[in-house]
Design a protein around this motif. Structure first.
Motif, mmCIF file in Angstrom:
data_model
loop_
_atom_site.group_PDB
_atom_site.id
_atom_site.type_symbol
_atom_site.label_atom_id
_atom_site.label_comp_id
_atom_site.label_asym_id
_atom_site.label_seq_id
_atom_site.Cartn_x
_atom_site.Cartn_y
_atom_site.Cartn_z
ATOM 1 N N ASP A 1 0.833 -1.205 0.000
ATOM 2 C CA ASP A 1 0.000 0.000 0.000
ATOM 3 C C ASP A 1 0.864 1.249 0.000
ATOM 4 O OD1 ASP A 1 -2.333 -1.373 -0.033
ATOM 5 O OD2 ASP A 1 -2.896 -0.955 2.038
ATOM 6 N N GLN A 2 0.395 2.234 -0.731
ATOM 7 C CA GLN A 2 1.099 3.520 -0.688
ATOM 8 C C GLN A 2 0.470 4.397 0.373
ATOM 9 O OE1 GLN A 2 1.192 5.774 -4.352
ATOM 10 N NE2 GLN A 2 2.821 7.099 -3.565
ATOM 11 N N LEU A 3 1.311 4.987 1.183
ATOM 12 C CA LEU A 3 0.821 5.919 2.195
ATOM 13 C C LEU A 3 0.663 7.296 1.568
ATOM 14 C CD1 LEU A 3 3.064 4.874 5.207
ATOM 15 C CD2 LEU A 3 0.692 4.272 4.768
ATOM 16 N N PRO A 4 -0.108 8.154 2.190
ATOM 17 C CA PRO A 4 -0.208 9.533 1.682
ATOM 18 C C PRO A 4 1.172 10.178 1.687
ATOM 19 C CG PRO A 4 -1.831 9.138 3.418
ATOM 20 C CD PRO A 4 -0.920 7.955 3.401
ATOM 21 N N THR A 5 1.357 11.173 0.852
ATOM 22 C CA THR A 5 2.623 11.895 0.858
ATOM 23 C C THR A 5 2.748 12.642 2.184
ATOM 24 O OG1 THR A 5 1.718 13.942 -0.039
ATOM 25 C CG2 THR A 5 2.359 12.247 -1.600
ATOM 26 N N VAL A 6 3.950 12.965 2.530
ATOM 27 C CA VAL A 6 4.151 13.663 3.796
ATOM 28 C C VAL A 6 3.321 14.946 3.836
ATOM 29 C CG1 VAL A 6 6.420 12.737 4.372
ATOM 30 C CG2 VAL A 6 6.250 14.720 2.884
ATOM 31 N N ARG A 7 3.260 15.634 2.707
ATOM 32 C CA ARG A 7 2.505 16.882 2.695
ATOM 33 C C ARG A 7 1.003 16.649 2.784
ATOM 34 N NH1 ARG A 7 7.122 17.605 0.066
ATOM 35 N NH2 ARG A 7 8.247 19.582 0.244
ATOM 36 N N ALA A 8 0.528 15.647 2.085
ATOM 37 C CA ALA A 8 -0.908 15.380 2.097
ATOM 38 C C ALA A 8 -1.370 14.989 3.498
ATOM 39 C CB ALA A 8 -1.244 14.272 1.100
ATOM 40 N N LEU A 9 -0.641 14.072 4.111
ATOM 41 C CA LEU A 9 -1.040 13.638 5.447
ATOM 42 C C LEU A 9 -0.909 14.781 6.445
ATOM 43 C CD1 LEU A 9 -2.038 11.460 7.297
ATOM 44 C CD2 LEU A 9 0.306 10.615 7.552
ATOM 45 N N ALA A 10 0.128 15.574 6.246
ATOM 46 C CA ALA A 10 0.322 16.704 7.150
ATOM 47 C C ALA A 10 -0.849 17.681 7.059
ATOM 48 C CB ALA A 10 1.627 17.418 6.815
ATOM 49 N N GLN A 11 -1.290 17.926 5.841
ATOM 50 C CA GLN A 11 -2.405 18.858 5.673
ATOM 51 C C GLN A 11 -3.671 18.294 6.305
ATOM 52 O OE1 GLN A 11 -3.541 19.652 1.589
ATOM 53 N NE2 GLN A 11 -4.329 21.678 2.156
ATOM 54 N N GLU A 12 -3.866 16.995 6.094
ATOM 55 C CA GLU A 12 -5.057 16.374 6.658
ATOM 56 C C GLU A 12 -5.045 16.441 8.192
ATOM 57 O OE1 GLU A 12 -5.720 12.415 5.182
ATOM 58 O OE2 GLU A 12 -6.762 11.865 7.029
ATOM 59 N N LEU A 13 -3.866 16.248 8.757
ATOM 60 C CA LEU A 13 -3.769 16.228 10.215
ATOM 61 C C LEU A 13 -3.524 17.615 10.805
ATOM 62 C CD1 LEU A 13 -1.547 13.031 10.670
ATOM 63 C CD2 LEU A 13 -4.028 13.215 10.798
ATOM 64 N N ARG A 14 -3.364 18.602 9.918
ATOM 65 C CA ARG A 14 -3.082 19.967 10.351
ATOM 66 C C ARG A 14 -1.789 20.047 11.159
ATOM 67 N NH1 ARG A 14 -7.736 22.924 9.377
ATOM 68 N NH2 ARG A 14 -9.291 21.544 8.447
ATOM 69 N N VAL A 15 -0.794 19.376 10.679
ATOM 70 C CA VAL A 15 0.520 19.482 11.327
ATOM 71 C C VAL A 15 1.546 19.804 10.250
ATOM 72 C CG1 VAL A 15 -0.054 17.856 13.149
ATOM 73 C CG2 VAL A 15 1.025 17.027 11.052
ATOM 74 N N ASN A 16 2.749 20.094 10.669
ATOM 75 C CA ASN A 16 3.807 20.379 9.716
ATOM 76 C C ASN A 16 4.242 19.091 9.029
ATOM 77 O OD1 ASN A 16 6.899 20.718 9.036
ATOM 78 N ND2 ASN A 16 5.982 22.750 9.086
ATOM 79 N N PHE A 17 4.578 19.209 7.751
ATOM 80 C CA PHE A 17 4.906 17.968 7.040
ATOM 81 C C PHE A 17 6.182 17.333 7.540
ATOM 82 C CE2 PHE A 17 8.434 18.966 4.295
ATOM 83 C CZ PHE A 17 8.367 20.347 4.110
ATOM 84 N N ASN A 18 7.005 18.121 8.217
ATOM 85 C CA ASN A 18 8.221 17.529 8.772
ATOM 86 C C ASN A 18 7.913 16.570 9.910
ATOM 87 O OD1 ASN A 18 10.732 18.525 7.507
ATOM 88 N ND2 ASN A 18 9.742 20.494 7.880
ATOM 89 N N THR A 19 6.815 16.818 10.557
ATOM 90 C CA THR A 19 6.411 15.911 11.631
ATOM 91 C C THR A 19 6.003 14.563 11.051
ATOM 92 O OG1 THR A 19 5.637 17.802 12.922
ATOM 93 C CG2 THR A 19 4.813 15.633 13.554
ATOM 94 N N VAL A 20 5.284 14.625 9.942
ATOM 95 C CA VAL A 20 4.934 13.379 9.264
ATOM 96 C C VAL A 20 6.195 12.707 8.742
ATOM 97 C CG1 VAL A 20 3.664 12.363 7.344
ATOM 98 C CG2 VAL A 20 2.664 14.270 8.628
ATOM 99 N N ALA A 21 7.080 13.524 8.186
ATOM 100 C CA ALA A 21 8.321 12.966 7.651
ATOM 101 C C ALA A 21 9.113 12.263 8.753
ATOM 102 C CB ALA A 21 9.161 14.064 7.010
ATOM 103 N N ARG A 22 9.060 12.841 9.932
ATOM 104 C CA ARG A 22 9.783 12.218 11.046
ATOM 105 C C ARG A 22 9.182 10.869 11.393
ATOM 106 N NH1 ARG A 22 11.263 15.183 16.766
ATOM 107 N NH2 ARG A 22 12.343 13.429 17.728
ATOM 108 N N ALA A 23 7.874 10.805 11.408
ATOM 109 C CA ALA A 23 7.207 9.523 11.669
ATOM 110 C C ALA A 23 7.555 8.515 10.578
ATOM 111 C CB ALA A 23 5.695 9.735 11.735
ATOM 112 N N TYR A 24 7.503 8.963 9.350
ATOM 113 C CA TYR A 24 7.820 8.061 8.241
ATOM 114 C C TYR A 24 9.256 7.561 8.348
ATOM 115 C CZ TYR A 24 3.526 8.897 5.540
ATOM 116 O OH TYR A 24 2.228 8.941 5.098
ATOM 117 N N ARG A 25 10.140 8.455 8.802
ATOM 118 C CA ARG A 25 11.541 8.070 8.905
ATOM 119 C C ARG A 25 11.716 6.963 9.950
ATOM 120 N NH1 ARG A 25 15.674 11.418 11.498
ATOM 121 N NH2 ARG A 25 17.693 10.416 11.195
#
Lengths: 139, 139
Positions: A39-63
DNA sequence: CGAATATTGTACTAATTGTATCATTGTAAC
DNA sequence: GTTACAATGATACAATTAGTACAATATTCG
């Protein structure tokens, strides 16, 4: 297509860091089969926008998930759940799959005209560099 | 007819860029004699359509192979496997091919959850039974 | 032959993706 | 209060792939 909606629910007052909550919930959804290997996860930016957080936070989780070999993040491409073997397959099947894999490898190598010694050496080298490239993995 | 079908198999989740996969597989097919010097490769657009990727991605792969003196791309004419591959390129290609093959094998084995020891053991066993089956001398 | 058209690869640019680095904020320890 | 550190945000960057226009060659047809 890949947009699973991935409905995550963050609690901004829980004291747990956002990135930890993202990590945990993705892991949960994987265990619950709401997410499946490949499965493909949402892009860091897309998920970040959905969650209303900075995309770097999503990127950190993904990392973190990437380092745990749970997902594979690919710059310029996207992020995917790693295709791991179902843990419930039997030992027998597991070994049969390795046998088949190895057999294909050996035949191909011989077809390329390599000697047994060359093949063994290449396997050793490849294992060595693979380990070196994945040092941070132990704990 | 110049069009080999050139059956390539892309893995869009493997982490390897598409253009790299194309490069590797064409190299392999050359080493395997599935492609021969002088053969014409599909046009960038034809191969791109078959693989469902943008033709620039194919063009990028062709450019890499061209710079490695493996193929010759000619604007307005087409793309051909180079006629007289210098011996050092053949040898280099041969080793690169085994390296790539081995790397794929190792990655796949680890992805399936096998340990280094299991992999090495399986390679030994497989080589052994291969030799017995082919009853040849040496070493 | 020669011009028009089609086919082929090239160059440049844009869009989308994750990565790296540093700044800001908030909280706990001293 | 000050300091230290972790979490988050802002900004710039790099990698991959796609879009568009173009140049070189081949083919067609008069």
């Amino acid at each position: 297509m890949a947009d699973k909606k991935l409905s995550l629910h963050l609690d901004f007052h829980s004291g747990l860091p956002i990135y930890t909550q993202i990590v945990n919930q993705i892991q949960s959804q994987l265990v619950n089969k709401m997410l499946k290997p490949g499965d493909q996860l949402p892009t860091v930016r897309a998920l970040a926008q959905e969650l209303r957080v900075n995309f770097n936070t999503v990127a950190r989780a993904y990392r973190i998930l990437d380092e745990a070999r749970i997902i594979s993040t690919q710059q310029g491409r996207g992020t995917y759940i790693i295709e791991v073997p179902p843990p419930e397959i039997s030992e027998k099947l597991r070994y049969e799959s390795l046998t088949a894999l190895t057999h294909r490898f050996i035949s191909e190598a011989f077809r390329l005209g390599f000697s047994e010694r060359e093949v063994v050496q290449m396997v050793r080298d490849s294992l060595k560099s693979w380990k070196e490239a994945n040092e941070e993995d132990n704990e």
